[in-house]
Design an enzyme around this catalytic site. Sequence first.
Site, PDB file in Angstrom:
ATOM      1  N   SER A  32      37.944 -13.026   6.087  1.00  0.00           N
ATOM      2  CA  SER A  32      39.017 -13.919   6.529  1.00  0.00           C
ATOM      3  C   SER A  32      40.290 -13.145   6.867  1.00  0.00           C
ATOM      4  O   SER A  32      40.799 -12.376   6.056  1.00  0.00           O
ATOM      5  CB  SER A  32      39.343 -14.942   5.435  1.00  0.00           C
ATOM      6  OG  SER A  32      38.248 -15.789   5.197  1.00  0.00           O
ATOM      7  N   HIS A  63      37.536 -16.853  11.327  1.00  0.00           N
ATOM      8  CA  HIS A  63      36.279 -16.167  11.613  1.00  0.00           C
ATOM      9  C   HIS A  63      35.887 -16.468  13.064  1.00  0.00           C
ATOM     10  O   HIS A  63      35.564 -17.610  13.409  1.00  0.00           O
ATOM     11  CB  HIS A  63      35.170 -16.641  10.668  1.00  0.00           C
ATOM     12  CG  HIS A  63      35.365 -16.198   9.248  1.00  0.00           C
ATOM     13  ND1 HIS A  63      34.538 -15.295   8.632  1.00  0.00           N
ATOM     14  CD2 HIS A  63      36.310 -16.522   8.330  1.00  0.00           C
ATOM     15  CE1 HIS A  63      34.959 -15.089   7.388  1.00  0.00           C
ATOM     16  NE2 HIS A  63      36.038 -15.834   7.184  1.00  0.00           N
ATOM     17  N   HIS A  85      28.902 -18.295   4.773  1.00  0.00           N
ATOM     18  CA  HIS A  85      29.134 -18.537   3.358  1.00  0.00           C
ATOM     19  C   HIS A  85      28.201 -19.626   2.835  1.00  0.00           C
ATOM     20  O   HIS A  85      27.822 -20.540   3.574  1.00  0.00           O
ATOM     21  CB  HIS A  85      30.579 -18.988   3.113  1.00  0.00           C
ATOM     22  CG  HIS A  85      31.624 -18.064   3.623  1.00  0.00           C
ATOM     23  ND1 HIS A  85      31.976 -18.009   4.950  1.00  0.00           N
ATOM     24  CD2 HIS A  85      32.396 -17.144   2.985  1.00  0.00           C
ATOM     25  CE1 HIS A  85      32.940 -17.102   5.111  1.00  0.00           C
ATOM     26  NE2 HIS A  85      33.202 -16.562   3.943  1.00  0.00           N
ATOM     27  N   TYR A  87      29.090 -21.951   0.876  1.00  0.00           N
ATOM     28  CA  TYR A  87      29.780 -23.239   0.866  1.00  0.00           C
ATOM     29  C   TYR A  87      29.743 -23.955   2.211  1.00  0.00           C
ATOM     30  O   TYR A  87      30.034 -25.157   2.288  1.00  0.00           O
ATOM     31  CB  TYR A  87      31.230 -23.093   0.383  1.00  0.00           C
ATOM     32  CG  TYR A  87      32.143 -22.261   1.284  1.00  0.00           C
ATOM     33  CD1 TYR A  87      32.596 -22.744   2.508  1.00  0.00           C
ATOM     34  CD2 TYR A  87      32.575 -21.017   0.869  1.00  0.00           C
ATOM     35  CE1 TYR A  87      33.438 -21.993   3.309  1.00  0.00           C
ATOM     36  CE2 TYR A  87      33.416 -20.252   1.664  1.00  0.00           C
ATOM     37  CZ  TYR A  87      33.851 -20.753   2.879  1.00  0.00           C
ATOM     38  OH  TYR A  87      34.681 -20.000   3.670  1.00  0.00           O
ATOM     39  N   GLU A  88      29.391 -23.239   3.281  1.00  0.00           N
ATOM     40  CA  GLU A  88      29.266 -23.888   4.579  1.00  0.00           C
ATOM     41  C   GLU A  88      28.001 -24.752   4.674  1.00  0.00           C
ATOM     42  O   GLU A  88      27.801 -25.458   5.667  1.00  0.00           O
ATOM     43  CB  GLU A  88      29.258 -22.841   5.686  1.00  0.00           C
ATOM     44  CG  GLU A  88      30.577 -22.107   5.847  1.00  0.00           C
ATOM     45  CD  GLU A  88      30.500 -21.024   6.895  1.00  0.00           C
ATOM     46  OE1 GLU A  88      30.599 -21.350   8.091  1.00  0.00           O
ATOM     47  OE2 GLU A  88      30.324 -19.836   6.521  1.00  0.00           O
ATOM     48  N   ALA A 115      38.567 -11.209   1.931  1.00  0.00           N
ATOM     49  CA  ALA A 115      39.826 -11.638   1.339  1.00  0.00           C
ATOM     50  C   ALA A 115      39.494 -12.236  -0.022  1.00  0.00           C
ATOM     51  O   ALA A 115      38.568 -13.035  -0.138  1.00  0.00           O
ATOM     52  CB  ALA A 115      40.513 -12.665   2.230  1.00  0.00           C
ATOM     53  N   MET A 213      34.400 -15.736  -2.441  1.00  0.00           N
ATOM     54  CA  MET A 213      33.296 -16.620  -2.079  1.00  0.00           C
ATOM     55  C   MET A 213      32.292 -15.954  -1.155  1.00  0.00           C
ATOM     56  O   MET A 213      31.548 -16.641  -0.450  1.00  0.00           O
ATOM     57  CB  MET A 213      33.857 -17.882  -1.406  1.00  0.00           C
ATOM     58  CG  MET A 213      34.903 -18.616  -2.232  1.00  0.00           C
ATOM     59  SD  MET A 213      35.679 -19.968  -1.301  1.00  0.00           S
ATOM     60  CE  MET A 213      37.027 -20.409  -2.402  1.00  0.00           C
ATOM     61  N   SER A 214      32.238 -14.629  -1.140  1.00  0.00           N
ATOM     62  CA  SER A 214      31.351 -13.944  -0.200  1.00  0.00           C
ATOM     63  C   SER A 214      30.896 -12.606  -0.771  1.00  0.00           C
ATOM     64  O   SER A 214      30.991 -12.360  -1.971  1.00  0.00           O
ATOM     65  CB  SER A 214      32.087 -13.718   1.136  1.00  0.00           C
ATOM     66  OG  SER A 214      33.142 -12.777   0.974  1.00  0.00           O
ATOM     67  N   ASN A 237      46.010 -13.178  -2.537  1.00  0.00           N
ATOM     68  CA  ASN A 237      46.777 -14.111  -3.368  1.00  0.00           C
ATOM     69  C   ASN A 237      46.431 -13.876  -4.824  1.00  0.00           C
ATOM     70  O   ASN A 237      45.369 -13.314  -5.142  1.00  0.00           O
ATOM     71  CB  ASN A 237      46.452 -15.563  -2.989  1.00  0.00           C
ATOM     72  CG  ASN A 237      44.963 -15.870  -3.124  1.00  0.00           C
ATOM     73  OD1 ASN A 237      44.187 -15.602  -2.199  1.00  0.00           O
ATOM     74  ND2 ASN A 237      44.555 -16.407  -4.264  1.00  0.00           N
ATOM     75  N   HIS A 249      44.389 -21.923   1.967  1.00  0.00           N
ATOM     76  CA  HIS A 249      43.745 -20.942   2.845  1.00  0.00           C
ATOM     77  C   HIS A 249      44.754 -20.293   3.797  1.00  0.00           C
ATOM     78  O   HIS A 249      44.569 -19.149   4.214  1.00  0.00           O
ATOM     79  CB  HIS A 249      42.618 -21.611   3.641  1.00  0.00           C
ATOM     80  CG  HIS A 249      41.768 -20.645   4.411  1.00  0.00           C
ATOM     81  ND1 HIS A 249      40.975 -19.695   3.798  1.00  0.00           N
ATOM     82  CD2 HIS A 249      41.594 -20.468   5.745  1.00  0.00           C
ATOM     83  CE1 HIS A 249      40.348 -18.990   4.719  1.00  0.00           C
ATOM     84  NE2 HIS A 249      40.710 -19.424   5.908  1.00  0.00           N
TER      85      HIS A 249
END
Length: 276
Positions: A32, A63, A85, A87-88, A115, A213-214, A237, A249
């Site tokens: 990201s 992306h 991902h 979550y997609e 990220a 998350m990746s 962050n 995000h």
Amino acid sequence: MEDLKKKMNESSAYIRGIIGDMPVEIGIILGSGLGALADEVTDATVILYKDIPHFPVSTVPGHAGRLVIGSLRGRKVVCMQGRFHYYEGYGMDLVVFPVQVMYALGVRNLLLTNAAGCVNPAWEPGSLMIISDHIKLVQDNPLRGRNDESLGPRFFDMSRAYDIQLRKLARRCAQDLGIDIREGVYQLFTGPSFETPAEVRMARLLGADAVGMSTVPEAIAASHLGIRTLGISCLTNMASGILDQPLNHEEVLETGEKVKETFSALVRDIVQKWPL
């Protein structure tokens, strides 16, 4: 599993039909806000994910959803501008499919970027972190199901998922460039919700320095295939609960934008000096 190899071959054949016999030495997956590095690839061929047989399509802001294949600092690279991902809605097998296609193209070296949220309270947003190891408490695994021994063993070692020599190289490159880089442990959460403060406290107790998350599924698939892997996180962050403020995000993308020059300089130097 035969179906996997068939799909890998069909995807790689489509890409080869466009780029010809050009060797591809290093695969790079850009996370990201970090996709701008692919714009620095020269003599570039751009292929949209949606045009590649069996490829998923990236749905995440930041992306671009395309492969960029060409030269970076004299090395032949294939860059993913955006990844997939869990979550997609994709299964772990589809999340790692691009890594397997890279392998079919001849890639044996992989640079993973992401990220991530910073869990270590001694560090600051905008820092870069070399991944030394990861924690995966997520039940699913990209290698679940029948195994094809021609791709890798059923049970394989993960003690050196992130190559020691490549980590040393990244530290040397950062030192040469005057970049203050960290090294630590990345923990996978599935998303798309950010972690709760309690989950971040748990991650700290387990020894994580960053959460995201990746990356972990891709590193697992790369280890299975015997691909040398280096991972670098941009800590965009502070993770939930460390600061008294909500997460979003947009902050991830904004911080990625601020540090992209530093990040790009580091990646360029690593790629140039990557031992093949």
